[in-house]
Scaffold this motif. Structure first.
Motif, PDB file in Angstrom:
ATOM      1  N   SER A 180       0.841  -1.191   0.000  1.00  0.00           N
ATOM      2  CA  SER A 180       0.000   0.000   0.000  1.00  0.00           C
ATOM      3  C   SER A 180       0.879   1.245   0.000  1.00  0.00           C
ATOM      4  O   SER A 180       2.070   1.173   0.296  1.00  0.00           O
ATOM      5  N   PRO A 181       0.317   2.411  -0.326  1.00  0.00           N
ATOM      6  CA  PRO A 181       1.143   3.628  -0.356  1.00  0.00           C
ATOM      7  C   PRO A 181       1.852   3.930   0.951  1.00  0.00           C
ATOM      8  O   PRO A 181       2.946   4.501   0.944  1.00  0.00           O
ATOM      9  N   SER A 182       1.249   3.550   2.076  1.00  0.00           N
ATOM     10  CA  SER A 182       1.863   3.882   3.366  1.00  0.00           C
ATOM     11  C   SER A 182       2.893   2.857   3.816  1.00  0.00           C
ATOM     12  O   SER A 182       3.541   3.035   4.847  1.00  0.00           O
ATOM     13  N   ALA A 183       3.068   1.775   3.053  1.00  0.00           N
ATOM     14  CA  ALA A 183       4.042   0.751   3.438  1.00  0.00           C
ATOM     15  C   ALA A 183       5.460   1.235   3.171  1.00  0.00           C
ATOM     16  O   ALA A 183       5.706   2.020   2.262  1.00  0.00           O
ATOM     17  N   GLY A 184       6.407   0.759   3.965  1.00  0.00           N
ATOM     18  CA  GLY A 184       7.816   1.062   3.730  1.00  0.00           C
ATOM     19  C   GLY A 184       8.382   0.055   2.749  1.00  0.00           C
ATOM     20  O   GLY A 184       8.506  -1.121   3.056  1.00  0.00           O
ATOM     21  N   HIS A 185       8.702   0.485   1.550  1.00  0.00           N
ATOM     22  CA  HIS A 185       9.192  -0.438   0.541  1.00  0.00           C
ATOM     23  C   HIS A 185      10.043   0.317  -0.469  1.00  0.00           C
ATOM     24  O   HIS A 185      10.039   1.532  -0.524  1.00  0.00           O
ATOM     25  N   GLY A 186      10.748  -0.435  -1.287  1.00  0.00           N
ATOM     26  CA  GLY A 186      11.519   0.167  -2.357  1.00  0.00           C
ATOM     27  C   GLY A 186      12.822   0.777  -1.887  1.00  0.00           C
ATOM     28  O   GLY A 186      13.122   0.840  -0.696  1.00  0.00           O
ATOM     29  N   PRO A 187      13.621   1.248  -2.834  1.00  0.00           N
ATOM     30  CA  PRO A 187      14.942   1.773  -2.495  1.00  0.00           C
ATOM     31  C   PRO A 187      14.915   3.036  -1.651  1.00  0.00           C
ATOM     32  O   PRO A 187      15.905   3.380  -1.028  1.00  0.00           O
ATOM     33  N   THR A 188      13.770   3.729  -1.622  1.00  0.00           N
ATOM     34  CA  THR A 188      13.704   4.954  -0.822  1.00  0.00           C
ATOM     35  C   THR A 188      12.843   4.774   0.410  1.00  0.00           C
ATOM     36  O   THR A 188      12.524   5.732   1.094  1.00  0.00           O
ATOM     37  N   GLY A 189      12.434   3.557   0.743  1.00  0.00           N
ATOM     38  CA  GLY A 189      11.591   3.340   1.896  1.00  0.00           C
ATOM     39  C   GLY A 189      10.166   3.790   1.636  1.00  0.00           C
ATOM     40  O   GLY A 189       9.677   3.758   0.509  1.00  0.00           O
ATOM     41  N   SER A 190       9.476   4.221   2.684  1.00  0.00           N
ATOM     42  CA  SER A 190       8.104   4.689   2.529  1.00  0.00           C
ATOM     43  C   SER A 190       8.099   6.095   1.939  1.00  0.00           C
ATOM     44  O   SER A 190       9.147   6.698   1.717  1.00  0.00           O
ATOM     45  N   HIS A 191       6.894   6.595   1.683  1.00  0.00           N
ATOM     46  CA  HIS A 191       6.716   7.929   1.099  1.00  0.00           C
ATOM     47  C   HIS A 191       7.370   8.027  -0.282  1.00  0.00           C
ATOM     48  O   HIS A 191       7.842   9.088  -0.674  1.00  0.00           O
ATOM     49  N   ALA A 192       7.380   6.910  -1.002  1.00  0.00           N
ATOM     50  CA  ALA A 192       8.084   6.858  -2.285  1.00  0.00           C
ATOM     51  C   ALA A 192       7.158   6.865  -3.482  1.00  0.00           C
ATOM     52  O   ALA A 192       7.616   6.743  -4.617  1.00  0.00           O
ATOM     53  N   GLY A 193       5.840   6.973  -3.249  1.00  0.00           N
ATOM     54  CA  GLY A 193       4.910   7.042  -4.367  1.00  0.00           C
ATOM     55  C   GLY A 193       4.574   5.689  -4.949  1.00  0.00           C
ATOM     56  O   GLY A 193       3.427   5.252  -4.932  1.00  0.00           O
ATOM     57  N   SER A 194       5.556   5.003  -5.503  1.00  0.00           N
ATOM     58  CA  SER A 194       5.310   3.730  -6.172  1.00  0.00           C
ATOM     59  C   SER A 194       4.661   2.729  -5.220  1.00  0.00           C
ATOM     60  O   SER A 194       5.153   2.489  -4.122  1.00  0.00           O
ATOM     61  N   SER A 195       3.555   2.147  -5.663  1.00  0.00           N
ATOM     62  CA  SER A 195       2.779   1.236  -4.827  1.00  0.00           C
ATOM     63  C   SER A 195       2.145   0.147  -5.681  1.00  0.00           C
ATOM     64  O   SER A 195       2.052   0.269  -6.901  1.00  0.00           O
ATOM     65  N   PHE A 196       1.725  -0.912  -5.016  1.00  0.00           N
ATOM     66  CA  PHE A 196       0.961  -1.997  -5.640  1.00  0.00           C
ATOM     67  C   PHE A 196       1.731  -2.745  -6.723  1.00  0.00           C
ATOM     68  O   PHE A 196       1.137  -3.340  -7.619  1.00  0.00           O
ATOM     69  N   GLN A 197       3.069  -2.731  -6.647  1.00  0.00           N
ATOM     70  CA  GLN A 197       3.831  -3.527  -7.603  1.00  0.00           C
ATOM     71  C   GLN A 197       3.825  -4.995  -7.202  1.00  0.00           C
ATOM     72  O   GLN A 197       3.640  -5.869  -8.047  1.00  0.00           O
ATOM     73  N   TYR A 198       4.047  -5.264  -5.926  1.00  0.00           N
ATOM     74  CA  TYR A 198       4.108  -6.641  -5.455  1.00  0.00           C
ATOM     75  C   TYR A 198       3.083  -6.857  -4.352  1.00  0.00           C
ATOM     76  O   TYR A 198       2.974  -6.056  -3.424  1.00  0.00           O
ATOM     77  N   GLY A 199       2.333  -7.952  -4.447  1.00  0.00           N
ATOM     78  CA  GLY A 199       1.357  -8.281  -3.427  1.00  0.00           C
ATOM     79  C   GLY A 199       0.578  -9.530  -3.814  1.00  0.00           C
ATOM     80  O   GLY A 199       0.740 -10.069  -4.917  1.00  0.00           O
ATOM     81  N   TRP A 200      -0.289  -9.958  -2.934  1.00  0.00           N
ATOM     82  CA  TRP A 200      -1.024 -11.208  -3.127  1.00  0.00           C
ATOM     83  C   TRP A 200      -2.385 -10.989  -3.773  1.00  0.00           C
ATOM     84  O   TRP A 200      -3.291 -11.816  -3.645  1.00  0.00           O
ATOM     85  N   TRP A 201      -2.548  -9.876  -4.500  1.00  0.00           N
ATOM     86  CA  TRP A 201      -3.856  -9.585  -5.091  1.00  0.00           C
ATOM     87  C   TRP A 201      -4.294 -10.644  -6.101  1.00  0.00           C
ATOM     88  O   TRP A 201      -5.471 -10.994  -6.169  1.00  0.00           O
ATOM     89  N   SER A 202      -3.369 -11.171  -6.874  1.00  0.00           N
ATOM     90  CA  SER A 202      -3.727 -12.203  -7.854  1.00  0.00           C
ATOM     91  C   SER A 202      -4.157 -13.490  -7.153  1.00  0.00           C
ATOM     92  O   SER A 202      -5.126 -14.148  -7.566  1.00  0.00           O
ATOM     93  N   TYR A 203      -3.445 -13.862  -6.093  1.00  0.00           N
ATOM     94  CA  TYR A 203      -3.806 -15.070  -5.358  1.00  0.00           C
ATOM     95  C   TYR A 203      -5.210 -14.945  -4.759  1.00  0.00           C
ATOM     96  O   TYR A 203      -6.028 -15.869  -4.846  1.00  0.00           O
ATOM     97  N   VAL A 204      -5.476 -13.810  -4.129  1.00  0.00           N
ATOM     98  CA  VAL A 204      -6.796 -13.598  -3.532  1.00  0.00           C
ATOM     99  C   VAL A 204      -7.865 -13.617  -4.624  1.00  0.00           C
ATOM    100  O   VAL A 204      -8.919 -14.255  -4.477  1.00  0.00           O
ATOM    101  N   ASP A 205      -7.599 -12.941  -5.716  1.00  0.00           N
ATOM    102  CA  ASP A 205      -8.566 -12.879  -6.812  1.00  0.00           C
ATOM    103  C   ASP A 205      -8.896 -14.270  -7.348  1.00  0.00           C
ATOM    104  O   ASP A 205     -10.070 -14.636  -7.487  1.00  0.00           O
ATOM    105  N   LYS A 206      -7.877 -15.064  -7.636  1.00  0.00           N
ATOM    106  CA  LYS A 206      -8.122 -16.405  -8.191  1.00  0.00           C
ATOM    107  C   LYS A 206      -8.833 -17.300  -7.168  1.00  0.00           C
ATOM    108  O   LYS A 206      -9.747 -18.067  -7.511  1.00  0.00           O
ATOM    109  N   ASP A 207      -8.420 -17.197  -5.917  1.00  0.00           N
ATOM    110  CA  ASP A 207      -8.994 -18.053  -4.892  1.00  0.00           C
ATOM    111  C   ASP A 207     -10.461 -17.699  -4.633  1.00  0.00           C
ATOM    112  O   ASP A 207     -11.316 -18.589  -4.528  1.00  0.00           O
ATOM    113  N   ILE A 208     -10.756 -16.406  -4.545  1.00  0.00           N
ATOM    114  CA  ILE A 208     -12.130 -15.983  -4.271  1.00  0.00           C
ATOM    115  C   ILE A 208     -13.037 -16.307  -5.454  1.00  0.00           C
ATOM    116  O   ILE A 208     -14.188 -16.743  -5.276  1.00  0.00           O
ATOM    117  N   ARG A 209     -12.561 -16.127  -6.655  1.00  0.00           N
ATOM    118  CA  ARG A 209     -13.382 -16.495  -7.821  1.00  0.00           C
ATOM    119  C   ARG A 209     -13.662 -17.997  -7.836  1.00  0.00           C
ATOM    120  O   ARG A 209     -14.750 -18.436  -8.235  1.00  0.00           O
TER     121      ARG A 209
END
Length: 926
Positions: free
Chosen positions: A805-834
């Motif tokens: 999420s945007p507020s998570a600390g991630h990437g080479p600059t840590g949190s507050h870096a703008g880039s979000s939602f590149q990596y996560g379990w959204w595909s797994y949840v989507d396939k499983d729920i469907r």
């Protein structure tokens, strides 16, 4: 004299937020008065090259072009918040797009971007200079942004001017990153934990000696023919320009103030030196850039650990099937950049795997990098930074970032292609990139370049074409299991017991005004083999091994200079095929995009090694000739690479989108997560809709990008399915019902994270956003951990983080870096729920997890975790950090320009978009 009021550098080192208290107000004011210098300005008219954009090329790069600040300017900024000229004049327009894009028209684009036409109109010339008094080059700065427009009459003069302008705009930043590339940041800039982590992360990837750096330059000059020799000449002229500015600023005492604050210069006597740049410094800089954005692969040991966990849980056959379903190597529902059905097989699963060297369970240990810690290097913050740096360097989930939207002229209102694209490089002060225009013999370009590597424009435009890139992430890094012999530091190389090479970097630091971290020291030690540096130790079938990582661009970061030289050459790039031929000379892993007035094009770059038959790129293999890259030469780290035709490429497809998603059918990327839901879908859905309707305009494509930049991927593409399960029966619990109502309203409103009004610093749908931010990690764990078991769930989360999420600390600059939602379990949840809902799923998970596949049980899990999330307070969901107080939702998401020096900038509202961005539509062609 400086070319203008010496500028601010607020930007570079990761320094503490305040300077020590002894810098009292009166002392600062007195010091400032003595340090300010008069402004240098001019009125000459800049030369204009052949420009076919017809006023329809725009770009933006926050916070501003000015990345150098004198000591006086830094102190004024720290004390009063004043900004040097052009230090942040691009930040406001960039930020304002989030609130203004809905009413955007073509006529209003340059309210949020800058005119990227060649040259400077005479009425807009702010200053003109002849660097070092040379008669063969002129640097003109425009009034609006202060961007340098460099025009040379000789090739040497042109590149000299480029180096001079780079030093004017980014000298301190360039100095910081040449030290980062050598693993020597802390002695130069201070021992802050962030500095320790930064130097460790990059030196682990490229523990080079000075001889290694020089050898790269020699290789380019010796093997690249006339272009290689020209590149070396250009580099030397560029260095001469940098060093001329260093000498001039030292004599005139308008060098960046950070040199004083870090103890390298004395503000009173001017004692101390600023070291001249040399050719190997640029290779060190290139190694940092390549590691950050252009080196896909790695993670084979983590993959092996999770495979073994899956096999332990389910047995070998079913465990392997489960692992493959989560890996999603070639998921049929994945969004693609080349979507015309053409297949480009690479790194696919072999039918008969050979050479795998999977570790014995529980035997893997990470190779230490840091030894002999003393002083502040022993603090918990320092050791935590080391752990984070190792994880970032060794995993496959590398933050690629960057996006592109390109539409063929067949679908635009004008009949000309339109592109909105750029790199997402994080937010720094000053920015890692810098803008410039270069016009000279064999060079005609404007755009962005990484500071210290700006002898050519790396992303930008030529006379009648533009190009840009996104990180691609295909696998050019393999892990080898080298068998140990004699002791832990000897290994078998083609049957001979061979000593590993020990490379060390000893660092120590003392407190300074800029960084008050207490004195400390440590030694970084790498053990190198012909198969690359040692990263892990383990046993395989009881045999002691070291796991090494071999990257095809290892010892070859300088090779890509030829491709960038070609992209800047108007005599080389005359059309899309020429563009593709230039990109073929870039060995970093990027997706390259092109647009001119008639054509669009795409090419995926990188030296993709040809692997031995049967080798599975996902896992470690034995370091034996049968499993090495084809025709690999350990002395030079060269091998056979897949030919250009086997790289994803395309001409004039109806449209292209890229947000670090899968490139093409059967082309496997190293990172996990290329499944049914990816942030690339946010672009795909919007651009496809525009193309279907036809008549696409520049403003329409910018709107599509800007709308996707505010979207919550989970809410847009997964939350509707989750709510289907929750509401499959009446929701009688009042807490859950209220949460469902808020989430449903947010989805109906567009599922965006937007302010109630521009500048309010409060989100519309704030409660729904808070609930989903709290709910997502809870529901993922409750959905999957019972079925996977704790060990396998933990192993899979090491392969792919659950959330970003945007507020998570991630990437080479840590949190507050703008880039979000590149990596996560959204595909797994989507396939499983469907699957639970009984909806069709292509490429399903091997099992159904939510409630064991039972709709009622799954619903109970979701409602239970939803109630828990709804009860979480804002302070619990957004606990605060060095930028924000606990509970401040807007601030938790906000973008901060991470200071790499002395100048600070304010935070801006969250957007998930490129840092440097172009909007282009060419109206004619040469």
């Amino acid at each position: 004299m400086p070319r203008r009021t010496p500028r601010s550098t607020l930007d570079r080192l990761r320094t503490p937020g305040r300077f020590p208290k002894f810098l009292k107000t009166a002392a600062i004011c007195a010091l400032v008065a003595g340090l300010l210098s008069p402004t240098a300005a001019g009125t000459a008219r800049a030369a204009t090259a052949d420009d076919h954009c017809g006023g329809r090329c725009s770009d933006i790069l926050p916070p501003g072009e000015n990345g150098n600040a004198t000591l006086a300017e830094i102190l004024l900024n720290q004390l009063f918040g004043t900004q040097p000229a052009h230090a942040e004049d691009q930040l406001g327009p960039y930020a304002n797009l989030a609130g203004g894009y809905s009413a955007l028209t073509d006529a209003k684009i340059n309210n949020f971007f800058d005119d990227a036409s060649f040259g400077v109109p005479s009425g807009q010339v702010a200053s003109t200079e002849k660097p070092a008094g040379r008669g063969d080059v002129t640097i003109v700065r425009d009034k609006k942004t202060g961007v340098p427009h460099i025009t040379g009459t000789t090739r040497y003069g042109t590149e000299f001017g480029a180096g001079y302008a780079a030093a004017e705009d980014r000298l301190w930043l360039m100095d910081v990153f040449r030290h980062v590339g050598r693993g020597g940041l802390t002695p130069f800039a201070g021992g802050a934990a962030a500095n320790q982590g930064l130097e460790q992360e990059f030196w682990r990837d490229a523990p080079y000696t000075e001889a290694d750096l020089q050898a790269q330059i020699d290789h380019v000059a010796a093997t690249a023919g006339d272009r290689g020799r020209q590149a070396l000449d250009d580099v030397n002229a560029y260095l001469d320009g940098i060093n001329a500015y260093i000498d001039a600023s030292d004599r005139g005492r308008y060098f960046p103030g950070e040199y004083v604050l870090t103890g390298h210069k004395d503000s009173i006597t001017n004692a101390g030196t600023i070291d001249h740049f040399k050719v190997t410094d640029l290779v060190a800089l290139a190694s940092v850039v390549g590691s950050l954005f252009g080196s896909g692969g790695g993670g084979e040991v983590e993959n092996a650990v999770s495979l073994l966990a899956a096999q332990s849980r389910y047995g070998v056959a079913e465990g392997t099937e489960v692992w493959e379903s989560f890996r999603e190597r070639n998921d049929p529902e994945a969004v693609l950049t080349v979507h015309d059905g053409e297949s480009f097989p690479y790194a696919s699963r072999p039918d008969d795997p050979k050479g795998a060297a999977l570790p014995d369970a529980g035997s893997v240990t990470r190779e230490p990098l840091v030894y002999d810690r003393t002083g502040s290097a022993t603090a918990s913050a320092a050791t935590a930074a080391s752990t984070t740096a190792a994880r970032s360097a060794l995993g496959s989930a590398r933050r690629g970032m960057s996006n592109a939207l390109v539409v063929s002229g067949k679908h635009t209102a004008s009949g000309h292609p339109i592109a909105v694209f750029g790199p997402q490089t994080g937010y720094f002060a000053p920015q890692l990139l810098m803008l410039q225009e270069i016009q000279g013999p064999g060079i005609s370009a404007r755009g962005a370049s990484f500071a210290g590597l700006s002898m050519y424009v790396e992303l930008g435009r030529g006379q009648d074409y533009s190009w840009s890139a996104t990180t691609s992430g295909q696998d050019i890094i393999d892990t080898y299991a080298v068998e140990l012999c004699q002791d832990d530091h000897h290994y078998l190389l083609h049957g001979t017991c061979t000593a590993m090479e020990k490379v060390e970097q000893k660092n120590s630091w003392t407190p300074s005004v800029a960084d008050g971290t207490a004195a400390g020291s440590y030694t970084m030690r790498a053990w190198r083999t012909a198969y690359g540096p040692v990263e892990y130790r383990a046993t395989v079938g009881g045999t002691k091994v070291a796991y090494t990582t071999l990257r095809s661009s290892y010892l070859h970061e300088a090779d890509s200079i030829i491709g960038f030289q070609m992209l800047n050459d108007p005599d080389h790039v005359k059309g899309p095929q020429d563009f593709q031929s230039a990109a073929q000379h870039i060995n970093f892993t990027f997706n390259w995009f092109y647009a001119d007035s008639r054509h669009t094009a795409y090419y995926n770059s990188g030296d993709n090694p040809v692997r031995a038959s049967g080798v599975d790129a996902e896992f470690p293999v034995w370091a034996r000739p049968a499993y090495e890259w084809r025709n690999w030469d350990p002395a030079t780290n060269t091998a056979d690479y897949t030919p250009p035709a086997q790289h994803p490429n395309s001409l004039d497809q109806d449209y292209y989108i890229s947000w670090n998603n899968k490139q093409a059918e059967d082309y496997t990327t190293a990172s996990w997560g290329d499944g049914s839901v990816h942030r690339g879908d946010l672009l795909e859905d919007r651009v496809k809709k525009l193309v279907t309707a036809g008549g696409v305009t520049r403003s329409a494509l910018v709107k599509a990008m800007a709308d996707a930049a505010l979207a919550d991927l989970r809410a847009e593409d997964v939350l509707p399915e989750l709510l289907k399960v929750v509401t499959s029966s009446p929701v009688t619990d009042s807490t859950a019902a209220a949460a469902v109502s808020k989430l449903s309203a947010w989805v109906s409103a567009g599922a965006r994270r937007t302010e109630t009004s521009a500048g309010s610093k409060k989100y519309a749908d704030a409660d729904a956003i808070r609930i989903l931010d709290a709910w997502w990690p809870l529901l993922v764990k409750a959905e999957f951990e019972p079925g996977l078991g704790a060990d396998l769930y933990r192993a899979f989360t090491a392969n792919l983080p659950v959330d970003e999420s945007p507020s998570a600390g991630h990437g080479p600059t840590g949190s507050h870096a703008g880039s979000s939602f590149q990596y996560g379990w959204w595909s797994y949840v989507d396939k499983d729920i469907r699957a639970v809902l009984g909806e069709p799923v292509q490429g399903p998970l091997a099992r159904t997890y939510c409630g064991g596949g039972n709709l009622a049980s799954c619903r109970d899990i979701l409602i239970g975790t939803l109630k828990q999330a709804a009860g979480a307070t804002a302070s619990q969901v957004y606990p605060g950090d060095d930028q924000c107080s606990a509970g401040d939702q807007w601030c938790a998401d906000s973008i901060a320009q991470r200071t790499l020096g002395g100048i600070k900038h304010g935070k801006i509202s969250w957007q998930n978009r490129p840092t440097y961005q172009q909007v282009v539509e060419y109206t004619s062609h040469r």
